[in-house]
Design a protein around this motif. Structure first.
Motif, PDB file in Angstrom:
ATOM      1  N   LEU A 134      80.953  15.793  20.591  1.00 15.97           N
ATOM      2  CA  LEU A 134      80.344  15.656  19.272  1.00 15.97           C
ATOM      3  C   LEU A 134      80.153  17.003  18.578  1.00 15.97           C
ATOM      4  O   LEU A 134      79.703  17.063  17.439  1.00 15.97           O
ATOM      5  N   GLY A 135      80.488  18.082  19.293  1.00 16.32           N
ATOM      6  CA  GLY A 135      80.444  19.400  18.679  1.00 16.32           C
ATOM      7  C   GLY A 135      79.304  20.294  19.090  1.00 16.32           C
ATOM      8  O   GLY A 135      79.146  21.393  18.540  1.00 16.32           O
ATOM      9  N   ALA A 136      78.484  19.875  20.057  1.00 13.27           N
ATOM     10  CA  ALA A 136      77.393  20.734  20.519  1.00 13.27           C
ATOM     11  C   ALA A 136      77.970  22.045  21.053  1.00 13.27           C
ATOM     12  O   ALA A 136      79.018  22.068  21.697  1.00 13.27           O
ATOM     13  N   ASP A 137      77.261  23.142  20.796  1.00 11.53           N
ATOM     14  CA  ASP A 137      77.762  24.471  21.158  1.00 11.53           C
ATOM     15  C   ASP A 137      77.253  24.970  22.499  1.00 11.53           C
ATOM     16  O   ASP A 137      77.683  26.021  22.978  1.00 11.53           O
ATOM     17  N   GLY A 138      76.340  24.235  23.116  1.00 10.92           N
ATOM     18  CA  GLY A 138      75.820  24.645  24.408  1.00 10.92           C
ATOM     19  C   GLY A 138      74.724  23.715  24.866  1.00 10.92           C
ATOM     20  O   GLY A 138      74.193  22.916  24.086  1.00 10.92           O
ATOM     21  N   VAL A 139      74.392  23.798  26.166  1.00  7.51           N
ATOM     22  CA  VAL A 139      73.268  23.033  26.703  1.00  7.51           C
ATOM     23  C   VAL A 139      72.405  23.971  27.539  1.00  7.51           C
ATOM     24  O   VAL A 139      72.876  24.974  28.081  1.00  7.51           O
ATOM     25  N   VAL A 140      71.124  23.609  27.623  1.00  9.43           N
ATOM     26  CA  VAL A 140      70.177  24.343  28.459  1.00  9.43           C
ATOM     27  C   VAL A 140      69.698  23.403  29.555  1.00  9.43           C
ATOM     28  O   VAL A 140      69.273  22.281  29.285  1.00  9.43           O
ATOM     29  N   LEU A 141      69.793  23.855  30.793  1.00  9.92           N
ATOM     30  CA  LEU A 141      69.354  23.072  31.948  1.00  9.92           C
ATOM     31  C   LEU A 141      68.202  23.809  32.638  1.00  9.92           C
ATOM     32  O   LEU A 141      68.427  24.838  33.250  1.00  9.92           O
ATOM     33  N   PHE A 142      66.973  23.376  32.505  1.00  8.77           N
ATOM     34  CA  PHE A 142      66.507  22.104  31.994  1.00  8.77           C
ATOM     35  C   PHE A 142      65.268  22.306  31.138  1.00  8.77           C
ATOM     36  O   PHE A 142      64.639  23.354  31.155  1.00  8.77           O
ATOM     37  N   ASN A 143      64.897  21.211  30.465  1.00 12.76           N
ATOM     38  CA  ASN A 143      63.611  21.141  29.810  1.00 12.76           C
ATOM     39  C   ASN A 143      62.550  20.941  30.889  1.00 12.76           C
ATOM     40  O   ASN A 143      62.789  20.253  31.884  1.00 12.76           O
ATOM     41  N   ARG A 144      61.376  21.507  30.681  1.00 16.69           N
ATOM     42  CA  ARG A 144      60.285  21.308  31.637  1.00 16.69           C
ATOM     43  C   ARG A 144      59.257  20.370  31.012  1.00 16.69           C
ATOM     44  O   ARG A 144      58.615  20.690  30.020  1.00 16.69           O
ATOM     45  N   PHE A 145      59.105  19.186  31.625  1.00 17.87           N
ATOM     46  CA  PHE A 145      58.141  18.224  31.117  1.00 17.87           C
ATOM     47  C   PHE A 145      56.710  18.728  31.304  1.00 17.87           C
ATOM     48  O   PHE A 145      56.431  19.526  32.212  1.00 17.87           O
ATOM     49  N   TYR A 146      55.850  18.234  30.443  1.00 21.98           N
ATOM     50  CA  TYR A 146      54.422  18.465  30.636  1.00 21.98           C
ATOM     51  C   TYR A 146      54.024  17.931  32.005  1.00 21.98           C
ATOM     52  O   TYR A 146      54.359  16.805  32.370  1.00 21.98           O
ATOM     53  N   GLN A 147      53.340  18.761  32.795  1.00 22.22           N
ATOM     54  CA  GLN A 147      52.924  18.376  34.135  1.00 22.22           C
ATOM     55  C   GLN A 147      51.500  17.813  34.091  1.00 22.22           C
ATOM     56  O   GLN A 147      50.629  18.402  33.453  1.00 22.22           O
ATOM     57  N   LEU A 148      51.273  16.704  34.772  1.00 23.44           N
ATOM     58  CA  LEU A 148      49.921  16.150  34.774  1.00 23.44           C
ATOM     59  C   LEU A 148      49.358  16.079  36.180  1.00 23.44           C
ATOM     60  O   LEU A 148      50.072  16.195  37.177  1.00 23.44           O
ATOM     61  N   ASP A 149      48.057  15.897  36.232  1.00 17.88           N
ATOM     62  CA  ASP A 149      47.350  15.805  37.495  1.00 17.88           C
ATOM     63  C   ASP A 149      46.223  14.789  37.314  1.00 17.88           C
ATOM     64  O   ASP A 149      45.998  14.281  36.212  1.00 17.88           O
ATOM     65  N   ILE A 150      45.496  14.509  38.395  1.00 18.98           N
ATOM     66  CA  ILE A 150      44.347  13.604  38.335  1.00 18.98           C
ATOM     67  C   ILE A 150      43.142  14.301  38.942  1.00 18.98           C
ATOM     68  O   ILE A 150      43.206  14.836  40.063  1.00 18.98           O
ATOM     69  N   ASP A 151      42.056  14.318  38.197  1.00 18.25           N
ATOM     70  CA  ASP A 151      40.790  14.838  38.696  1.00 18.25           C
ATOM     71  C   ASP A 151      40.095  13.686  39.415  1.00 18.25           C
ATOM     72  O   ASP A 151      39.643  12.723  38.785  1.00 18.25           O
TER      73      ASP A 151
END
Length: 325
Positions: A183-200
């Motif tokens: 589709l014409g993308a010029d590059g990719v980045v590996l990876f996105n870092r998701f928001y990390q969650l925890d439980i108190d």
């Protein structure tokens, strides 16, 4: 002396180290400091559609005058976007390294609206920070279709290079990257870092988890960089998530990346780590008789090793069976 110049996302970089989108790239003073430290490019902190809508939703909830709320909401959105565009303009005016804008939206119209303004402000490229999670509301094709529709429309909208920051939760990642490339993308980045969650467990609340990546996160990045670069050789890749040393940067390039995005290591070790990493990369290249980054880019990717199955091993037993205490 080794030449560290490389190319990524349609841009020529003086070296492969890129400051990733973060709080360290949200002001002109920080961007100039990163340039002075030696980075090859800067990705600005993302413009998040949710940030804008969070402000406007609060106003809508408390206002007894819908017309006034609509006016104020439009003003707030324009103000957020204009501040971002001002940052692009000032960074382009005072810095020589490529300035890559980053946008994060979930409505297709907003991606294109913001992208047009960003291009007009002078950004060298756009990184699409596609941050989607299918929690069971959609079918299996939802994530892939979202990526493809965004990239397709974006390439119709702007002329500057478009880079896509991918998430790990994608099935058949090489296949999707190949479609994005077509589709014409010029590059990719590996990876996105998701928001990390925890439980108190005392307050019985959902809380924020670890903000920064750690070195062990790099193993997944390395594996998929090697596989994607071997399967889709025509697209440029930047490694991100888990890069904490110059050795990691070299490994990422050997696996097939042409650029390396830094984030957590900049927070933890300071901007001076950039110069130290570049010095060590140069020394390693000289010792290994490499004159250019391209001389070893992808040298051990999925397509260039005798046993590609080494990158496909997922069972711990294959490792522990040969492990001696």
């Amino acid at each position: 002396m080794p030449n560290l110049q490389t190319s990524f996302g349609g841009l020529t970089l003086k070296n492969p180290l890129i400051a990733a989108s973060s709080g360290l790239t949200n002001s002109l003073s920080k961007i100039k400091a990163l340039e002075k430290a030696g980075v090859g490019a800067v990705v600005l902190k993302s413009l998040f559609e949710e940030q804008i809508e969070n402000h406007t939703e609060k106003l809508t909830q408390i206002s007894d005058y819908p017309e006034a709320a609509d006016y104020i909401n439009a003003y707030i959105e324009m103000n957020h976007v204009e501040k971002y565009l001002d940052l692009i303009r000032s960074a382009k005016a005072e810095c020589s390294v490529p300035i890559i804008a980053s946008i994060n939206c979930y409505k297709l119209t907003r991606w294109t609206d913001f992208a047009q303004s960003i291009e007009a402000a002078g950004a060298d490229a756009i990184e699409l920070n596609v941050f989607l999670l299918n929690a069971g509301e959609f079918d299996d094709n939802y994530l892939q279709d979202s990526y493809l529709s965004i990239v397709k429309q974006m390439k119709k909208t702007v002329k500057i290079p478009v880079v896509v920051k991918m998430a790990k939760n994608i099935g058949n990642l090489p296949g999707l990257v190949d479609k994005i490339k077509s589709l014409g993308a010029d590059g990719v980045v590996l990876f996105n870092r998701f928001y990390q969650l925890d439980i108190d467990i005392n307050k019985m609340e959902i809380t924020a988890g670890t903000v920064f990546s750690n070195p062990s996160d790099f193993h997944d990045t390395l594996r998929w960089t090697a596989i994607v670069s071997g399967r889709v050789p025509e697209i440029k890749i930047a490694c991100s998530t888990g890069v904490h040393s110059w050795e990691d940067a070299v490994k990422g390039i050997i696996a097939g990346a042409s650029a390396i995005q830094l984030c957590s290591v900049l927070y933890e070790q300071g901007m001076e780590v950039v110069g130290n990493m570049l010095t060590c990369i140069e020394a390693w290249m000289e010792q290994s008789n490499y004159e250019h980054i391209s001389d070893f880019t992808g040298k051990l990717n999925y397509a260039n090793i005798a046993s590609p199955s080494l990158y496909e091993r997922v069972q711990f037993m294959k490792y522990f069976s040969s492990y001696q205490q």
